[in-house]
Design a protein around this motif. Structure first.
Motif, short mmCIF file in Angstrom:
data_model
loop_
_atom_site.label_atom_id
_atom_site.label_comp_id
_atom_site.label_asym_id
_atom_site.label_seq_id
_atom_site.Cartn_x
_atom_site.Cartn_y
_atom_site.Cartn_z
N ASN A 154 27.24 12.06 5.97
CA ASN A 154 26.80 13.35 5.44
C ASN A 154 27.92 14.35 5.26
O ASN A 154 27.69 15.49 4.92
CB ASN A 154 25.71 13.94 6.35
N VAL A 155 29.19 13.95 5.52
CA VAL A 155 30.29 14.90 5.38
C VAL A 155 31.38 14.28 4.49
O VAL A 155 31.71 13.11 4.62
CB VAL A 155 30.85 15.33 6.77
N THR A 156 31.94 15.09 3.58
CA THR A 156 33.00 14.58 2.70
C THR A 156 34.34 14.63 3.43
O THR A 156 34.46 15.26 4.48
CB THR A 156 33.12 15.44 1.43
N ALA A 157 35.36 13.99 2.84
CA ALA A 157 36.67 13.94 3.48
C ALA A 157 37.27 15.35 3.64
O ALA A 157 38.06 15.59 4.54
CB ALA A 157 37.62 13.07 2.66
N ASP A 158 36.88 16.28 2.77
CA ASP A 158 37.41 17.64 2.94
C ASP A 158 36.42 18.56 3.67
O ASP A 158 36.52 19.79 3.60
CB ASP A 158 37.89 18.24 1.61
N GLY A 159 35.49 17.96 4.39
CA GLY A 159 34.70 18.74 5.33
C GLY A 159 33.51 19.48 4.75
O GLY A 159 33.09 20.50 5.30
N LEU A 211 45.86 18.98 11.72
CA LEU A 211 44.85 18.74 12.75
C LEU A 211 43.83 17.71 12.27
O LEU A 211 43.46 16.78 13.02
CB LEU A 211 44.15 20.07 13.08
N ALA A 212 43.38 17.85 11.01
CA ALA A 212 42.40 16.91 10.47
C ALA A 212 42.96 15.49 10.45
O ALA A 212 42.26 14.53 10.80
CB ALA A 212 41.98 17.34 9.05
N ALA A 213 44.24 15.37 10.10
CA ALA A 213 44.86 14.04 10.07
C ALA A 213 44.93 13.45 11.48
O ALA A 213 44.66 12.26 11.68
CB ALA A 213 46.26 14.14 9.46
N ALA A 214 45.29 14.29 12.46
CA ALA A 214 45.37 13.79 13.84
C ALA A 214 43.99 13.37 14.34
O ALA A 214 43.84 12.33 14.98
CB ALA A 214 45.96 14.88 14.74
N PHE A 215 42.98 14.15 14.00
CA PHE A 215 41.62 13.81 14.44
C PHE A 215 41.18 12.47 13.83
O PHE A 215 40.65 11.60 14.52
CB PHE A 215 40.64 14.93 14.07
N GLU A 216 41.45 12.30 12.53
CA GLU A 216 41.10 11.03 11.87
C GLU A 216 41.82 9.85 12.52
O GLU A 216 41.25 8.78 12.70
CB GLU A 216 41.44 11.07 10.38
N LYS A 217 43.08 10.08 12.90
CA LYS A 217 43.87 9.01 13.50
C LYS A 217 43.31 8.58 14.86
O LYS A 217 43.30 7.39 15.17
CB LYS A 217 45.32 9.49 13.65
N TYR A 218 42.86 9.55 15.64
CA TYR A 218 42.49 9.23 17.02
C TYR A 218 41.01 9.09 17.30
O TYR A 218 40.61 8.58 18.34
CB TYR A 218 43.08 10.27 17.99
N ARG A 219 40.15 9.56 16.37
CA ARG A 219 38.73 9.63 16.74
C ARG A 219 38.14 8.28 17.10
O ARG A 219 37.21 8.22 17.91
CB ARG A 219 37.90 10.30 15.63
N ASN A 220 38.64 7.18 16.54
CA ASN A 220 38.14 5.86 16.89
C ASN A 220 39.17 5.01 17.62
O ASN A 220 39.02 3.81 17.75
CB ASN A 220 37.66 5.12 15.63
N ASP A 221 40.24 5.66 18.09
CA ASP A 221 41.31 4.95 18.78
C ASP A 221 40.83 4.58 20.19
O ASP A 221 40.44 5.45 20.97
CB ASP A 221 42.54 5.87 18.85
N PRO A 222 40.84 3.28 20.54
CA PRO A 222 40.26 2.87 21.82
C PRO A 222 40.90 3.56 23.03
O PRO A 222 40.19 3.93 23.96
CB PRO A 222 40.53 1.36 21.88
N GLU A 223 42.22 3.76 22.99
CA GLU A 223 42.86 4.43 24.14
C GLU A 223 42.45 5.89 24.25
O GLU A 223 42.25 6.41 25.34
CB GLU A 223 44.39 4.38 23.98
N PRO A 268 38.87 20.86 10.18
CA PRO A 268 37.94 19.84 10.68
C PRO A 268 37.09 20.26 11.88
O PRO A 268 36.44 19.41 12.48
CB PRO A 268 38.90 18.72 11.11
N TYR A 269 37.08 21.56 12.24
CA TYR A 269 36.42 21.91 13.51
C TYR A 269 34.94 21.53 13.59
O TYR A 269 34.51 20.96 14.60
CB TYR A 269 36.63 23.40 13.83
N PRO A 270 34.11 21.84 12.57
CA PRO A 270 32.67 21.51 12.75
C PRO A 270 32.43 20.02 12.98
O PRO A 270 31.60 19.63 13.81
CB PRO A 270 32.04 21.97 11.42
N LEU A 271 33.20 19.19 12.27
CA LEU A 271 33.07 17.74 12.42
C LEU A 271 33.60 17.28 13.78
O LEU A 271 32.96 16.49 14.49
CB LEU A 271 33.86 17.05 11.30
N MET A 272 34.74 17.83 14.16
CA MET A 272 35.39 17.43 15.42
C MET A 272 34.53 17.82 16.62
O MET A 272 34.30 17.02 17.53
CB MET A 272 36.75 18.14 15.47
#
Ligand code: PLP
Length: 405
Positions: free
Chosen positions: A4-9, A30-42, A199-203
Motif C-alpha cells: 500500500n506504499v510507493t517507493a517514495d512514501g 535515511l530511507a536508503a538505510a532503512f531499506e537496507k536493514y529492515r529485513n536484515d537478519p542481524e 520514510p518516517y511513517p513507514l519506518m
C-alpha cells in the motif's frame, strides 16, 4: 505487507516528502538505510533482543473478564503495551530507530517531545546505546512537565526549551529540525509517531507492527480465530497502525481508530483530525489536517497530551478513504470515566490516551453478541496521569465514581 506504499512514501495520495531542500538528501540517506536493514537478519535479531530484554516483550493479551461480564456483550481483550519498559508502546519505535542510527554511524540523537513521553523513551534508549541525546521541548511544556524533564536529564539527555511562538510542540519540532540540519553528519532525528516526511511513517509503522503480530498469535492461541474488532486511540497514529498493520489484509477484522473530541466539536476544543479535518500538508507530509481559517494548523485540545496533534499519520488517511478502517471519537469525559472504570473493574490504571480507545469498546460491547471478540490496544499506563486526575478531583471537577462488579 507494504504493497500500500510507493517507493517514495505515498499511501495513495497521502504521505510523501514535502521537506525543505536541505533536508531532502538527509531523508533519502535515511530511507536508503532503512531499506537496507529492515529485513536484515542481524538487524532484526538485535531489535528482537532489545524489545525482549530491555522492554520486556512480548506483552500479554489480557481478557478483561470483570468488564466483559459487567457489559454483558462482546469479550474485551487488552493488548498490554502499558507493560513495556517506560510504560507505553513508544519504546518499540525508539529501539528500532536507534539501532538504525548506530548502523548509520551516527553519534548523537535529536528528538522533539510534547508532554515528554517520547522524550523519555528516546533518552532511555540513547542511554542504553551510549549515545549523546538532545531533546527539544516547548518552554511551556518544560514548565508543565517538570518530572519528565528531570527523568530525561537523569538518563543523561540535554533538554532544550524552545522559546519561539506558542512555545509548545510545533516550536520544539521547528527548533529541533534547525539543529538537526546543522548537525546531520553526526546526528539522527528520532521521530516519535507515524508522521512526518518519508520514510518516517513507514519506518515507525514497521517498528510498531510487532504489536499486531503478537496480538494475532495470541488471539489465535486463546480463541482459535481472528478478532472481530481491533480498536486503538489515534494521536499521530503509531500505536494504532502498529496494532492494525498485521490485520489489514484480514478483511473480516474491523479496524477502528478513536480520536479525542476533547471538550466538544467546536474549533479549538478537540483534535479529531480524521473525523473532522480535511486533506492538507504540514510537517513535511500530506494527510488529513485540522486547519484554522487561514489554512494553517489549527489549535487543538485534548485532556491527554499525547493525542493533541492537528495532523495524523498518512496511512490512516488512506485507510479511511479506502473504508478499510473506521475513525470515531471519544470525549474527555468518556476518557476519564473509562480511566476510573478500568482501574476499579480490573485493577489496571490506563493512560488517558488509551482510555479513549477503551471508551469506544465499552460503548459498542453491550450491543454485540457474547462470541464477538474485541482487542483494544492499551497503549500506555496511567501513572503519568494520576497527578492531573487527582487535581481535577480535588478541584471538584468530578467525584470519584464507584463501579460495582
Ligand atoms: C504518545 C502516546 C499516544 C499517542 O501516540 P500515537 O502515535 O498516536 O500512538 C497514545 N498512547 C500513549 C500511552 C502515548 O504515550
Amino acid at each position: 505487507m507494504t504493497a500500500n506504499v510507493t517507493a517514495d512514501g505515498f499511501f495513495g495520495e497521502y504521505g510523501g516528502q514535502y521537506a525543505p531542500p536541505p533536508l531532502v538528501p538527509i531523508l533519502n540517506e535515511l530511507a536508503a538505510a532503512f531499506e537496507k536493514y529492515r529485513n536484515d537478519p542481524e538487524f532484526l535479531e538485535e531489535y528482537n533482543y532489545y524489545v525482549k530484554h530491555f522492554s520486556g516483550r512480548e506483552t500479554p493479551l489480557y481478557l478483561c473478564s470483570n468488564l466483559t461480564e459487567k457489559l454483558g456483550g462482546a469479550k474485551i481483550y487488552l493488548k498490554r503495551e502499558d507493560l513495556n519498559h517506560l510504560g507505553a508502546h513508544k519504546v518499540n519505535n525508539t529501539i528500532g530507530q536507534i539501532l538504525l542510527a548506530k548502523r548509520m554511524g551516527k553519534k548523537k540523537i535529536i528528538a522533539e517531545t510534547g508532554a515528554g513521553q517520547h522524550g523519555v523513551a528516546t533518552a532511555a534508549t540513547a542511554a542504553l546505546m551510549g549515545m549523546e541525546c538532545t531533546i527539544y521541548m516547548g518552554a511551556v511544556d518544560v514548565e508543565r512537565q517538570k518530572l519528565n524533564v528531570f527523568r530525561m536529564q537523569m538518563m543523561g539527555a540535554k533538554v532544550v526549551a524552545a522559546q519561539s511562538g506558542q512555545r509548545t510542540l510545533k516550536e520544539a519540532v521547528d527548533e529541533a529540525l534547525i539543529a538537526f540540519v546543522e548537525e546531520a553528519d553526526t546526528a539522527f532525528y528520532l521521530l516519535g509517531s507515524a508522521v512526518g516526511p518519508h520514510p518516517y511513517p513507514l519506518m515507525v509503522r514497521e517498528f510498531q507492527a510487532i504489536v499486531g503480530r503478537e496480538a494475532k498469535q495470541q488471539i489465535l492461541e486463546a480463541e482459535g480465530r481472528l478478532p472481530d474488532y481491533c480498536i486503538a486511540c489515534v494521536g499521530g497514529g503509531s500505536n494504532a497502525i502498529g496494532l492494525f498493520a498485521d490485520f489489514i489484509e484480514d478483511k473480516e477484522v474491523k479496524l477502528v481508530g478513536v480520536e479525542p473530541s476533547g471538550r466538544g466539536l467546536d474549533y479549538g476544543d478537540h483534535a479529531a483530525t480524521l473525523c473532522l479535518g480535511e486533506p492538507g500538508i504540514m510537517h513535511g507530509f500530506n494527510s488529513y489536517m485540522l486547519k484554522d481559517d487561514k489554512g494553517e494548523p489549527a489549535e487543538v485540545y485534548s485532556i491527554s497530551a499525547g493525542l493533541d496533534y492537528p495532523s495524523v499519520g498518512p496511512e490512516h488517511a488512506q485507510l479511511k478513504d479506502l473504508g478499510r478502517a473506521e475513525y470515531v471519537y471519544a470525549s474527555d469525559k468518556e476518557a476519564v470515566d473509562t480511566f476510573f472504570m478500568l482501574s476499579q473493574m480490573e485493577g489496571i490504571i490506563p493512560a488517558l490516551e488509551s482510555s479513549h480507545a477503551l471508551a469506544h469498546a465499552i460503548r459498542i460491547a453491550p450491543e454485540l453478541s457474547k462470541d464477538t471478540i474485541i482487542i483494544v490496544n492499551l497503549s500506555g499506563r496511567g501513572d503519568k496521569d494520576v497527578a492531573q486526575i487527582e487535581q481535577m478531583v480535588a478541584n471538584g471537577d468530578f467525584e470519584l465514581p464507584h463501579y460495582k462488579k
